[in-house]
Scaffold this active site. Structure first.
Site, PDB file in Angstrom:
ATOM      1  N   SER A 229       8.182  -6.436  62.494  1.00 52.83           N
ATOM      2  CA  SER A 229       7.269  -7.574  62.578  1.00 52.83           C
ATOM      3  C   SER A 229       6.789  -7.960  61.181  1.00 52.83           C
ATOM      4  O   SER A 229       7.602  -8.317  60.330  1.00 52.83           O
ATOM      5  CB  SER A 229       6.103  -7.231  63.516  1.00 52.83           C
ATOM      6  OG  SER A 229       5.266  -8.342  63.739  1.00 52.83           O
ATOM      7  N   ASP A 370      10.185 -11.730  73.040  1.00 55.25           N
ATOM      8  CA  ASP A 370       9.211 -11.686  71.954  1.00 55.25           C
ATOM      9  C   ASP A 370       8.357 -12.948  71.956  1.00 55.25           C
ATOM     10  O   ASP A 370       8.882 -14.062  71.893  1.00 55.25           O
ATOM     11  CB  ASP A 370       9.942 -11.552  70.605  1.00 55.25           C
ATOM     12  CG  ASP A 370       9.018 -11.121  69.482  1.00 55.25           C
ATOM     13  OD1 ASP A 370       7.965 -11.751  69.304  1.00 55.25           O
ATOM     14  OD2 ASP A 370       9.355 -10.147  68.775  1.00 55.25           O
ATOM     15  N   HIS A 403       6.928  -8.172  72.224  1.00 54.71           N
ATOM     16  CA  HIS A 403       6.884  -7.873  70.800  1.00 54.71           C
ATOM     17  C   HIS A 403       6.393  -6.451  70.512  1.00 54.71           C
ATOM     18  O   HIS A 403       7.030  -5.716  69.742  1.00 54.71           O
ATOM     19  CB  HIS A 403       5.988  -8.887  70.084  1.00 54.71           C
ATOM     20  CG  HIS A 403       5.986  -8.750  68.601  1.00 54.71           C
ATOM     21  ND1 HIS A 403       7.023  -9.211  67.813  1.00 54.71           N
ATOM     22  CD2 HIS A 403       5.100  -8.176  67.739  1.00 54.71           C
ATOM     23  CE1 HIS A 403       6.769  -8.950  66.542  1.00 54.71           C
ATOM     24  NE2 HIS A 403       5.610  -8.315  66.466  1.00 54.71           N
TER      25      HIS A 403
END
Length: 467
Positions: A229, A370, A403
Site C-alpha cells: 500500500s 481493493d 485492501h
C-alpha cells in the site's frame, strides 16, 4: 665567519631534508588520491524515553551544510534505540537509528532517518538485508516508523496504527537471521505518497545500512525490498530508480502489494467515497514535495479545502482516514478539470509507476476487491513491465480479500518469495499472472505465518530474535 658558514650549511641541510620528505610523500601518495573519508560518527546510547521528530530536531534535521557535504547514503549521526511491539513489549535485538543524506526530486540534499535492526546470533558474512517500507500514510513526524517502533512511543495512541502492525513483517526477516532497515521514506516534511522521493530515501537508507559496520551488512550483500500500500509506492519507485540512482547495491528482488501505481486513478476512485479522507491526506502530502502543486492548492483550494489542509496536516493515518469521509476532493479545487491542471499533471506523471523497467525480479499482488488502490492500475503496470523481454514478474490477484486483508494473506507469500531470492534461489523467468481464491493457499504460507507469529509471541517473553 665560521658561525655564519655553519648556519648556512644548517639551513641548506634543513631545506634539503624538507624537500626530500615532500618528494617521498608525493611518491607514496597516488596521483589524484581522494582525501580520507570522514570518521564514522560516534554511536550515542539509547534514551529511555524516545522523542518524536518534532522534539528532536538535532537528529532529524541536522545543519543544511552538513547534509550537503555528505554523500547520498552517508551517515551523519547514529544512536542506539530500544524497539518494541506496540510500543510496549521490548524486542530482543540490537537496534540503531541513523541520520543520513538523501536527495529530493529536485536533486537537493535532504536529511533522512532509518531504523536498523540486527538479530541475535551469528550469520554468514555478509549478513543479508531486507528493507521494509512501512505504510506511514501520515503527514506528521510523530507518525514516522522510526518513532513508532520504539519502546514507549506514543504513536499508536495518537493514530499511527499501521506501523506497529507492519513491524511484524520485519520481524519475520529477523527471525531468519537477516538484518532489517526501515526508512522514514516520507522524508523530513512527511511528504505522504511522494513516490520518487521515497524511492531515493529507500535506496539511500540501504546505502546507509550497508555502510554501518555494527549491522554486519557490507557492500555487495544481497538486499531485498518489501512494501504494501503506502509502502508499495517507495518500493516500486526504488525498484525503478535502482539502475540509475544506486546501481552498486546488490538488490536481488522486490515484493509489493496493494500497489499505488497511479495516484490519479486512486484519487478518482476515492472521490466521494469512504476512503476519501485517506487519499486527501496523500494530496496534502504530495504538495510538500511538489512546489508547483502546492502553489496551485494555495491559489485554487476552496475554503473547506484550506481548512482541511490545516486540520489534517498534523494527523496520523487513523485520523487521516476517519476525518470526514465521502469528500468531493476534486470539487474542492476551483478548476473546471482539476486533474488537467499543468501542476497536477506534472505531479501525477512524476509519481506514476511504469516509467522504466526494474532490473530485478518482482513479486506483485493485489486484492480483486481493493477499495483504496485500483486493481486496473496494477494490471496496467504489470503489462507495461512485461513488455520488456527480460522482465521477471510474478503477479497474483487475490479474490477473497479487500485492501487490509490483502496484506494479511499476501504479505507472507511475498516474504517467502523474497527469502528465496536472498538465499540465491533464481526467480522464475519471464512473467506470470494468476488469480487465486486466497493467497493463504500458497504452499508453505500457513506454516510461515504460524512460525512467524509463534516466534513473535515467544519474543514477548524475552526470547532473543534470530538466535
Amino acid at each position: 665567519m665560521r658561525t655564519r658558514r655553519f648556519h648556512g650549511r644548517a639551513l641548506r641541510l634543513t631545506a634539503l631534508s624538507i624537500s626530500a620528505l615532500t618528494a617521498a610523500l608525493a611518491l607514496a601518495a597516488p596521483v589524484g588520491a581522494e582525501p580520507e573519508p570522514p570518521a564514522a560518527p560516534a554511536i550515542q546510547p539509547a534514551s529511555i524515553l524516545p522523542l518524536p521528530p518534532e522534539l528532536d530536531p538535532g537528529f532529524y534535521h541536522p545543519p543544511a551544510d552538513v547534509v550537503a557535504n555528505t554523500a547520498p547514503g552517508g551517515i551523519i549521526a547514529a544512536r542506539q534505540v530500544n524497539v518494541a511491539n506496540f510500543g510496549l513489549i521490548p524486542l530482543n535485538v540490537d537496534a540503531w537509528q541513523v541520520s543520513f543524506r538523501s536527495n529530493n526530486g529536485r536533486d537537493e540534499a535532504i536529511p533522512a532517518v532509518a531504523t536498523l535492526l540486527k538479530p541475535r546470533g551469528t550469520a554468514p558474512a555478509p549478513r543479508k538485508l531486507l528493507s521494509v517500507q512501512i505504510a506511514e500514510d501520515s503527514t506528521a513526524g510523530y507518525c514516522s516508523p522510526s518513532y513508532a517502533v520504539q519502546q514507549f512511543s506514543a504513536s499508536a495512541l495518537v493514530g499511527q496504527i499501521v506501523a506497529p502492525a507492519e513491524f511484524l513483517f520485519a520481524q519475520a526477516a529477523l527471525q531468519k537471521g537477516y538484518a532489517v532497515v526501515i526508512p522514514d521514506h516520507e522524508g523530513p516534511d512527511s511528504a505522504y505518497a511522494a513516490g520518487p522521493l521515497g524511492g531515493r530515501i529507500t535506496l539511500d537508507g540501504i546505502r546507509a545500512a550497508t555502510g554501518f559496520a555494527p549491522l554486519g551488512v557490507g557492500a555487495g550483500a544481497p538486499v531485498a525490498m518489501y512494501g504494501y500500500s503506502g509502502g508499495s509506492i517507495p518500493t516500486g519507485h526504488a525498484a525503478e530508480l535502482h539502475k540509475t540512482y544506486a546501481p552498486e547495491l546488490n538488490i536481488v528482488g522486490a515484493a509489493m502489494g496493494g500497489v499505488g501505481a497511479d495516484l490519479g486513478a486512486a484519487l478518482l476512485m476515492a472521490n466521494n467515497q469512504a476512503t476519501s479522507g485517506l487519499v486527501l491526506g496523500a494530496v496534502l502530502g504530495l504538495a510538500r514535495e511538489y512546489p508547483d502543486f502546492s502553489a496551485l492548492l494555495d491559489q485554487k483550494l476552496n475554503p473547506l479545502g484550506q481548512l482541511l489542509r490545516t486540520v489534517k496536516g498534523p494527523l496520523c493515518v487513523q485520523y487521516q482516514s476517519a476525518l470526514l469521509p465521502f469528500l468531493n476532493i476534486t470539487g474542492m479545487i476551483n478548476s473546471p478539470n482539476p486533474l488537467q491542471e499543468p501542476a497536477v499533471q506534472a505531479m501525477l506523471d512524476d509519481t506514476r509507476l511504469g516509467k522504466t523497467d526494474p532490473d530485478m525480479p518482482l513479486f506483485i499482488w493485489h486484492s480483486r476487491w481493493d477499495e483504496i488502490l485500483p486493481l486496473p492500475s496494477t494490471n496496467q503496470l504489470v503489462d507495461t513491465y512485461c513488455q520488456d523481454p527480460n522482465a521477471q514478474v510474478t503477479y497474483t490477484r487475490d479474490w477473497a480479500s479487500e485492501h487490509v486483508i490483502g496484506e494479511v494473506v499476501g504479505g507472507p507469500a511475498g516474504l517467502m518469495w523474497l527469502f528465496d531470492r536472498l538465499n540465491g534461489v533464481p526467480a522464475q523467468q519471464g512473467c506470470s499472472t494468476q488469480d487465486v481464491p486466497s493467497m493463504l493457499g500458497t504452499p508453505g504460507e500457513l506454516q510461515t505465518l504460524g512460525d512467524t507469529l509463534g516466534e513473535t509471541l515467544a519474543s514477548f517473553f524475552g526470547k532473543p530474535i534470530g538466535a
